[in-house]
Design a protein around this motif. Structure first.
Motif, PDB file in Angstrom:
ATOM      1  N   ILE A  48       0.841  -1.202   0.000  1.00 51.72           N
ATOM      2  CA  ILE A  48       0.000   0.000   0.000  1.00 51.72           C
ATOM      3  C   ILE A  48       0.874   1.249   0.000  1.00 51.72           C
ATOM      4  O   ILE A  48       0.615   2.215  -0.721  1.00 51.72           O
ATOM      5  CB  ILE A  48      -0.961  -0.014   1.201  1.00 51.72           C
ATOM      6  CG1 ILE A  48      -1.997  -1.125   1.024  1.00 51.72           C
ATOM      7  CG2 ILE A  48      -1.652   1.333   1.370  1.00 51.72           C
ATOM      8  CD1 ILE A  48      -2.817  -1.389   2.267  1.00 51.72           C
ATOM      9  N   ARG A  49       1.929   1.254   0.815  1.00 48.24           N
ATOM     10  CA  ARG A  49       2.820   2.412   0.907  1.00 48.24           C
ATOM     11  C   ARG A  49       3.655   2.624  -0.358  1.00 48.24           C
ATOM     12  O   ARG A  49       4.141   3.727  -0.600  1.00 48.24           O
ATOM     13  CB  ARG A  49       3.765   2.258   2.100  1.00 48.24           C
ATOM     14  CG  ARG A  49       3.107   2.352   3.442  1.00 48.24           C
ATOM     15  CD  ARG A  49       2.646   3.739   3.729  1.00 48.24           C
ATOM     16  NE  ARG A  49       3.769   4.649   3.714  1.00 48.24           N
ATOM     17  CZ  ARG A  49       3.911   5.678   4.504  1.00 48.24           C
ATOM     18  NH1 ARG A  49       2.988   5.945   5.400  1.00 48.24           N
ATOM     19  NH2 ARG A  49       4.958   6.456   4.419  1.00 48.24           N
ATOM     20  N   SER A  60       5.801   3.548  -7.093  1.00 45.86           N
ATOM     21  CA  SER A  60       6.451   4.823  -7.387  1.00 45.86           C
ATOM     22  C   SER A  60       7.470   5.193  -6.308  1.00 45.86           C
ATOM     23  O   SER A  60       8.359   5.995  -6.560  1.00 45.86           O
ATOM     24  CB  SER A  60       5.402   5.932  -7.517  1.00 45.86           C
ATOM     25  OG  SER A  60       4.703   6.098  -6.302  1.00 45.86           O
ATOM     26  N   SER A  61       7.342   4.610  -5.137  1.00 52.74           N
ATOM     27  CA  SER A  61       8.305   4.846  -4.060  1.00 52.74           C
ATOM     28  C   SER A  61       9.330   3.710  -4.059  1.00 52.74           C
ATOM     29  O   SER A  61       8.981   2.558  -3.804  1.00 52.74           O
ATOM     30  CB  SER A  61       7.583   4.902  -2.710  1.00 52.74           C
ATOM     31  OG  SER A  61       8.513   4.919  -1.658  1.00 52.74           O
ATOM     32  N   ARG A  78       2.612   2.749  -3.295  1.00 51.50           N
ATOM     33  CA  ARG A  78       1.816   3.605  -4.171  1.00 51.50           C
ATOM     34  C   ARG A  78       2.083   3.321  -5.653  1.00 51.50           C
ATOM     35  O   ARG A  78       2.568   4.175  -6.396  1.00 51.50           O
ATOM     36  CB  ARG A  78       2.062   5.066  -3.870  1.00 51.50           C
ATOM     37  CG  ARG A  78       1.881   5.438  -2.430  1.00 51.50           C
ATOM     38  CD  ARG A  78       0.986   6.631  -2.277  1.00 51.50           C
ATOM     39  NE  ARG A  78       0.970   7.091  -0.892  1.00 51.50           N
ATOM     40  CZ  ARG A  78       0.069   6.687  -0.003  1.00 51.50           C
ATOM     41  NH1 ARG A  78      -0.844   5.826  -0.340  1.00 51.50           N
ATOM     42  NH2 ARG A  78       0.107   7.148   1.234  1.00 51.50           N
ATOM     43  N   GLY A  79       1.759   2.102  -6.050  1.00 51.13           N
ATOM     44  CA  GLY A  79       1.951   1.729  -7.450  1.00 51.13           C
ATOM     45  C   GLY A  79       3.410   1.618  -7.834  1.00 51.13           C
ATOM     46  O   GLY A  79       3.773   1.866  -8.974  1.00 51.13           O
TER      47      GLY A  79
END
Length: 90
Positions: free
Chosen positions: A67-68, A73-74, A70-71
């Motif tokens: 979840i963290r 991206s992080s 974010r697709g």
């Protein structure tokens, strides 16, 4: 002493369950933690050493990290998710 080591897994499970529910208000987050920890399967698993408690805790942690991410991206959370997912598959 062996059963006492499950405290680590229980704390990871509580953290991951609470933190993965960003959309809920605080009281409902704690209610979800109570439901997860007080379920009959978890109660019986935490009484035995290394049964299903570590797998449940790491799977919940992997879900939180997913979840963290974010697709994806992080980069930081994506790499941590990969490590947690690898630990689940062991």
């Amino acid at each position: 002493m062996a059963v006492l080591s499950n405290v680590v897994w229980l704390s990871i499970l509580v953290f991951a369950t609470y933190a993965s529910q960003d959309a809920l208000e605080r009281s409902r987050r704690w209610l979800s933690v109570v439901f997860v920890v007080a379920s009959p399967m978890m109660i019986s698993s935490f009484k035995d050493y290394m049964l299903d408690a570590p797998l449940t805790a790491v799977a919940a942690l992997a879900l939180y990290l997913l979840i963290r991410a974010r697709g994806f991206s992080s980069r930081r959370y994506s790499l941590l998710f990969g490590v947690a997912a690898g630990c689940v598959s062991l």
